[in-house]
Write a protein that holds these residues in place. Structure first.
Motif, PDB file in Angstrom:
ATOM      1  N   GLU A  83      28.034 -18.518  -8.487  1.00  0.00           N
ATOM      2  CA  GLU A  83      28.888 -19.229  -7.988  1.00  0.00           C
ATOM      3  C   GLU A  83      28.785 -19.347  -6.333  1.00  0.00           C
ATOM      4  O   GLU A  83      29.617 -17.547  -6.229  1.00  0.00           O
ATOM      5  CB  GLU A  83      30.353 -19.691  -7.843  1.00  0.00           C
ATOM      6  N   LEU A  84      28.373 -19.855  -5.012  1.00  0.00           N
ATOM      7  CA  LEU A  84      28.048 -19.751  -4.021  1.00  0.00           C
ATOM      8  C   LEU A  84      28.519 -20.751  -2.804  1.00  0.00           C
ATOM      9  O   LEU A  84      29.001 -21.622  -2.758  1.00  0.00           O
ATOM     10  CB  LEU A  84      26.552 -19.089  -3.918  1.00  0.00           C
ATOM     11  N   GLU A  85      29.785 -20.103  -1.817  1.00  0.00           N
ATOM     12  CA  GLU A  85      30.035 -20.921  -1.017  1.00  0.00           C
ATOM     13  C   GLU A  85      28.653 -21.061  -0.082  1.00  0.00           C
ATOM     14  O   GLU A  85      27.925 -20.928  -0.322  1.00  0.00           O
ATOM     15  CB  GLU A  85      31.335 -20.550  -0.080  1.00  0.00           C
ATOM     16  N   PRO A  86      29.396 -23.065   0.171  1.00  0.00           N
ATOM     17  CA  PRO A  86      28.558 -23.563   1.596  1.00  0.00           C
ATOM     18  C   PRO A  86      27.672 -22.463   2.820  1.00  0.00           C
ATOM     19  O   PRO A  86      28.666 -21.551   3.026  1.00  0.00           O
ATOM     20  CB  PRO A  86      29.219 -24.207   1.785  1.00  0.00           C
ATOM     21  N   GLY A  87      26.631 -22.800   3.633  1.00  0.00           N
ATOM     22  CA  GLY A  87      26.260 -21.835   4.378  1.00  0.00           C
ATOM     23  C   GLY A  87      25.121 -22.027   3.938  1.00  0.00           C
ATOM     24  O   GLY A  87      23.615 -22.270   3.221  1.00  0.00           O
ATOM     25  N   VAL A  88      24.323 -21.110   5.347  1.00  0.00           N
ATOM     26  CA  VAL A  88      22.519 -20.793   5.074  1.00  0.00           C
ATOM     27  C   VAL A  88      22.952 -19.654   4.710  1.00  0.00           C
ATOM     28  O   VAL A  88      22.967 -18.163   5.112  1.00  0.00           O
ATOM     29  CB  VAL A  88      22.149 -20.724   6.237  1.00  0.00           C
ATOM     30  N   ASN A 136       1.171  -1.576   0.234  1.00  0.00           N
ATOM     31  CA  ASN A 136       0.157   0.409   0.195  1.00  0.00           C
ATOM     32  C   ASN A 136       0.713   1.249  -0.058  1.00  0.00           C
ATOM     33  O   ASN A 136       2.493   1.537  -0.752  1.00  0.00           O
ATOM     34  CB  ASN A 136      -1.124  -0.027   1.412  1.00  0.00           C
ATOM     35  N   SER A 137       0.236   2.052   0.183  1.00  0.00           N
ATOM     36  CA  SER A 137       1.233   3.625   0.137  1.00  0.00           C
ATOM     37  C   SER A 137       1.880   4.062   1.570  1.00  0.00           C
ATOM     38  O   SER A 137       2.651   4.423   1.537  1.00  0.00           O
ATOM     39  CB  SER A 137       0.339   4.815   0.251  1.00  0.00           C
ATOM     40  N   GLU A 138       1.849   3.068   2.400  1.00  0.00           N
ATOM     41  CA  GLU A 138       3.067   2.853   3.200  1.00  0.00           C
ATOM     42  C   GLU A 138       3.842   2.475   3.944  1.00  0.00           C
ATOM     43  O   GLU A 138       4.772   1.863   3.975  1.00  0.00           O
ATOM     44  CB  GLU A 138       1.586   3.374   4.991  1.00  0.00           C
ATOM     45  N   ALA A 139       3.236   0.627   2.871  1.00  0.00           N
ATOM     46  CA  ALA A 139       4.352  -0.091   3.365  1.00  0.00           C
ATOM     47  C   ALA A 139       3.870  -1.123   2.213  1.00  0.00           C
ATOM     48  O   ALA A 139       3.425  -1.570   1.587  1.00  0.00           O
ATOM     49  CB  ALA A 139       4.278  -0.618   4.724  1.00  0.00           C
ATOM     50  N   ARG A 140       5.487  -2.350   2.303  1.00  0.00           N
ATOM     51  CA  ARG A 140       5.757  -3.644   1.433  1.00  0.00           C
ATOM     52  C   ARG A 140       4.984  -5.006   1.891  1.00  0.00           C
ATOM     53  O   ARG A 140       5.943  -4.896   2.953  1.00  0.00           O
ATOM     54  CB  ARG A 140       6.531  -3.766   0.824  1.00  0.00           C
ATOM     55  N   GLU A 141       4.248  -5.412   1.606  1.00  0.00           N
ATOM     56  CA  GLU A 141       4.409  -7.112   2.527  1.00  0.00           C
ATOM     57  C   GLU A 141       4.947  -7.707   1.811  1.00  0.00           C
ATOM     58  O   GLU A 141       5.681  -8.553   0.780  1.00  0.00           O
ATOM     59  CB  GLU A 141       3.192  -8.119   1.970  1.00  0.00           C
ATOM     60  N   GLN A 142       5.967  -8.556   2.556  1.00  0.00           N
ATOM     61  CA  GLN A 142       7.404  -9.446   2.677  1.00  0.00           C
ATOM     62  C   GLN A 142       7.183 -10.664   2.924  1.00  0.00           C
ATOM     63  O   GLN A 142       6.815 -11.178   4.030  1.00  0.00           O
ATOM     64  CB  GLN A 142       8.483  -8.812   3.359  1.00  0.00           C
ATOM     65  N   ASP A 143       7.775 -11.563   2.023  1.00  0.00           N
ATOM     66  CA  ASP A 143       8.227 -12.583   2.241  1.00  0.00           C
ATOM     67  C   ASP A 143       9.936 -13.357   2.136  1.00  0.00           C
ATOM     68  O   ASP A 143      10.073 -13.189   1.532  1.00  0.00           O
ATOM     69  CB  ASP A 143       7.747 -13.807   1.456  1.00  0.00           C
ATOM     70  N   TRP A 144       9.958 -14.091   3.363  1.00  0.00           N
ATOM     71  CA  TRP A 144      11.049 -14.899   3.866  1.00  0.00           C
ATOM     72  C   TRP A 144      11.415 -16.014   3.378  1.00  0.00           C
ATOM     73  O   TRP A 144      10.473 -16.643   4.075  1.00  0.00           O
ATOM     74  CB  TRP A 144      11.826 -14.043   4.721  1.00  0.00           C
ATOM     75  N   THR A 145      12.554 -16.211   3.379  1.00  0.00           N
ATOM     76  CA  THR A 145      12.897 -17.889   3.630  1.00  0.00           C
ATOM     77  C   THR A 145      14.280 -17.884   3.703  1.00  0.00           C
ATOM     78  O   THR A 145      14.925 -17.045   3.392  1.00  0.00           O
ATOM     79  CB  THR A 145      12.286 -19.131   2.135  1.00  0.00           C
ATOM     80  N   GLU A 146      14.586 -19.819   3.844  1.00  0.00           N
ATOM     81  CA  GLU A 146      15.961 -19.853   4.510  1.00  0.00           C
ATOM     82  C   GLU A 146      16.067 -21.151   3.958  1.00  0.00           C
ATOM     83  O   GLU A 146      15.402 -22.488   4.360  1.00  0.00           O
ATOM     84  CB  GLU A 146      15.624 -20.261   5.952  1.00  0.00           C
ATOM     85  N   PHE A 147      17.397 -21.232   3.814  1.00  0.00           N
ATOM     86  CA  PHE A 147      17.683 -22.606   2.919  1.00  0.00           C
ATOM     87  C   PHE A 147      19.542 -22.350   3.214  1.00  0.00           C
ATOM     88  O   PHE A 147      19.491 -22.297   3.897  1.00  0.00           O
ATOM     89  CB  PHE A 147      16.956 -23.007   1.893  1.00  0.00           C
ATOM     90  N   THR A 148      19.567 -24.633   3.702  1.00  0.00           N
ATOM     91  CA  THR A 148      21.068 -24.028   3.431  1.00  0.00           C
ATOM     92  C   THR A 148      21.560 -24.719   2.908  1.00  0.00           C
ATOM     93  O   THR A 148      21.124 -25.737   1.092  1.00  0.00           O
ATOM     94  CB  THR A 148      21.175 -25.509   4.331  1.00  0.00           C
ATOM     95  N   LEU A 149      22.994 -24.601   1.521  1.00  0.00           N
ATOM     96  CA  LEU A 149      23.524 -24.749   0.705  1.00  0.00           C
ATOM     97  C   LEU A 149      24.727 -25.564   0.609  1.00  0.00           C
ATOM     98  O   LEU A 149      25.259 -25.216   1.411  1.00  0.00           O
ATOM     99  CB  LEU A 149      24.524 -23.069  -0.430  1.00  0.00           C
TER     100      LEU A 149
END
Length: 558
Positions: free
Chosen positions: A477-482, A408-421
């Motif tokens: 190309e990414l190193e292992p981690g969360v 809306n004119s005040e804020a954005r709704e956000q979706d966050w996820t997490e995974f392990t590489l």
């Protein structure tokens, strides 16, 4: 004798860009300041500007240097070569930028060539009051910003030819004593001054010349005279460009809390939009630098005087895409009444862009997609780094994740996820959405207050609804981690749940890759079996080099 950096400019337009410090000994008449900035000769424009142009001629910095110093009192010397008289006015104002939270307070005092006080700071130079700016006003004590009327202009007034001395003193109120003779000004305050250095102030100063001649109002100043418009000819072309200079206030902007307070109420212009088809329309406006457009939507059938149905007052989501916008349902042939203005009662150039959106596209969400934990856009179950404690949905590599976001004119709704590489991998992100989205994926930070480490993943965005449901993404190309991902609307304003434009899905695929091979694992010229003294970059043959050699050999490096 060495004189550093003394410079003058012949006219006001060229003056401030070439302004420099003249730290030199000056002839001392009574207590005339010995250290000062020499701003040279100040002339009024040959062609007076109109009032609401409020010409600010190249604001310049009082202090520009690498090292910090303590501000007590600084002096500026300038000369007025010809009188600044009605309908022109002369104005002096400052701004004070803080790099950290520090106490505020500046005082200005203007003296003539004989050391007599002309004017001192009346605290009308800040918006709102207390933001650390200061200004003189020897013409009126009204607010300085923005230019609205003669009474509210806040100009300093006329100024006769001669040499003038301007003092900038740290502190305000009881901390500063301003004398009326002999350039006498003292302060008990002192602030650290630096060029955008942590823990310091950064002051700047402007000379402004304006005109009290009113600007004629635009033809569509009143609702009854709204300009009839249709859609823009292309995605990036405006349907109208013009100005709000001279406009008055007769509309409602409920998203701006000061809309009934002069001079901060919105000076609006009006449009009647006739949709060529039914669906959703994106209505947006961008203004000149330093100005933020406002949009208010009304029921065209109810006409002038009706209540605002939708309001947006923010310059979109990000500075480099500074458009204010709304997304609204429309019906073919049914008029939509629009009011446009500038935030804070400002004036300036702006445009109007109207685009009919294609119908919501078919996302083609994979059948095995993981669904986000939130069942509607108003829940706060996966707000990630913005939640206390942190809250993430869990992602699986190679499997789609589906959700909805809104704004809306005040804020954005956000979706966050997490995974392990688990291992070093080539990671590919594929995103499909019904609206322009912003995607970020960063490695988790070990510092809880930081949440993630910027620059350690993948980031991309889209800006046009025409790209809806077209797969897009990025690879690295990414190193292992969360790792943590964030999906949010690119635009703040009015992507409403239930419109059919709020859906998305994305998938992260990872292919393991070996660590990079050293450029030369036998860099010291010895036989291949000899460990390389430069393998780890320290130029020494150590156990670390031997281990690196073995790892590179095991990984298949030549």
């Amino acid at each position: 004798m060495f004189n550093c950096c003394t410079r003058s400019a012949p006219r006001l337009f060229a003056l401030l860009a070439s302004f420099a410090l003249a730290a030199m000994a000056a002839p001392r008449a009574q207590a005339q300041p010995a250290q000062f900035f020499d701003a040279g000769i100040v002339d009024a424009p040959l062609t007076p500007v109109q009032t609401q142009a409020y010409l600010q001629v190249s604001a310049f910095d009082i202090l520009r240097f690498d090292n910090t110093e303590s501000l007590t009192v600084k002096w500026l010397r300038f000369q007025v070569a010809s009188p600044v008289e009605s309908p022109l006015y002369f104005d002096i104002t400052t701004s004070l930028i803080q790099t950290e939270s520090l106490p505020l307070g500046l005082t200005l005092a203007l003296y003539n060539a004989s050391g007599q006080l002309v004017a001192t700071d009346d605290r009308d130079g800040s918006f709102p009051e207390g933001f650390g700016a200061a200004g003189l006003s020897f013409g009126t004590t009204a607010w300085r910003i923005p230019v609205v009327s003669v009474a509210a202009r806040g100009q300093d007034g006329p100024l006769q030819p001669g040499v003038y001395w301007l003092a900038l003193a740290a502190g305000a109120g009881d901390a500063v004593t301003v004398g009326t003779q002999n350039w006498s000004i003292q302060t008990t305050a002192a602030y650290p001054i630096g060029f955008f250095q942590p823990g310091t102030y950064y002051p700047s100063l402007s000379f402004i010349v304006g005109n009290t001649i009113p600007v004629p109002p635009p033809v569509n100043d009143n609702c009854e005279n709204a300009i009839v418009v249709g859609e823009s000819p292309s995605l990036t072309a405006p349907v109208w460009t013009g100005t709000t200079r001279g406009a008055t206030s007769d509309g409602q902007f409920p998203c701006w809390p000061f809309n009934n307070e002069e001079p901060f109420n919105t000076k609006d212009i009006w449009f009647r939009y006739i949709p060529s088809a039914s669906g959703y329309a994106e209505i947006s406006s961008a203004g000149e630098p330093g100005q933020t457009p406002m949009i208010s939507r009304f029921d065209g059938a109810l006409g002038c005087g009706s209540a605002s149905l939708q309001c947006a007052e923010r310059g979109s989501s990000f500075a480099f895409n500074g458009r204010t916008r709304i997304l609204t349902p429309v019906t073919q042939g049914v008029p939509v009444l629009l009011a446009l203005g500038m935030l804070g009662g400002g004036f300036g150039e702006l445009d109007l862009r109207i685009t009919l959106l294609p119908p919501p596209c078919n996302l083609g969400t994979p059948a095995d997609a993981i669904l986000e934990s939130e069942t509607n856009c108003s829940e706060n179950l996966n707000n990630g780094c913005n939640a206390d404690p942190f809250a993430f949905d869990q992602l699986q590599l190679g499997r789609a994740f589906a959700g909805r976001v809104a704004g809306n004119s005040e804020a954005r709704e956000q979706d966050w996820t997490e995974f392990t590489l688990p291992v070093r991998s080539r990671v590919t992100v594929t995103l499909v959405s019904q609206a322009p989205l912003w995607f970020e994926m960063w490695q988790r930070s070990e510092q809880p207050e930081d949440c993630y480490i910027p620059g350690t993943g993948i980031e991309f965005y889209d800006t046009f609804y025409s790209n809806a449901c077209v797969p897009r993404g990025g690879t690295a190309e990414l190193e292992p981690g969360v790792y943590r991902t964030l999906v949010q609307p690119f635009y703040v304003d009015n992507l409403v749940c239930g419109t059919g434009y709020e859906g998305y899905w994305f998938r992260i695929d990872a292919v393991p890759v070996p660590p990079p091979c050293p450029a030369d694992i036998t860099g010291i010229g010895g036989p291949p079996s000899e460990p390389d003294g430069l393998l780890t970059g320290d130029g020494l043959i150590t156990g670390d080099d031997f281990n690196a050699f073995i790892s590179a050999f095991a990984a298949g490096c030549p």
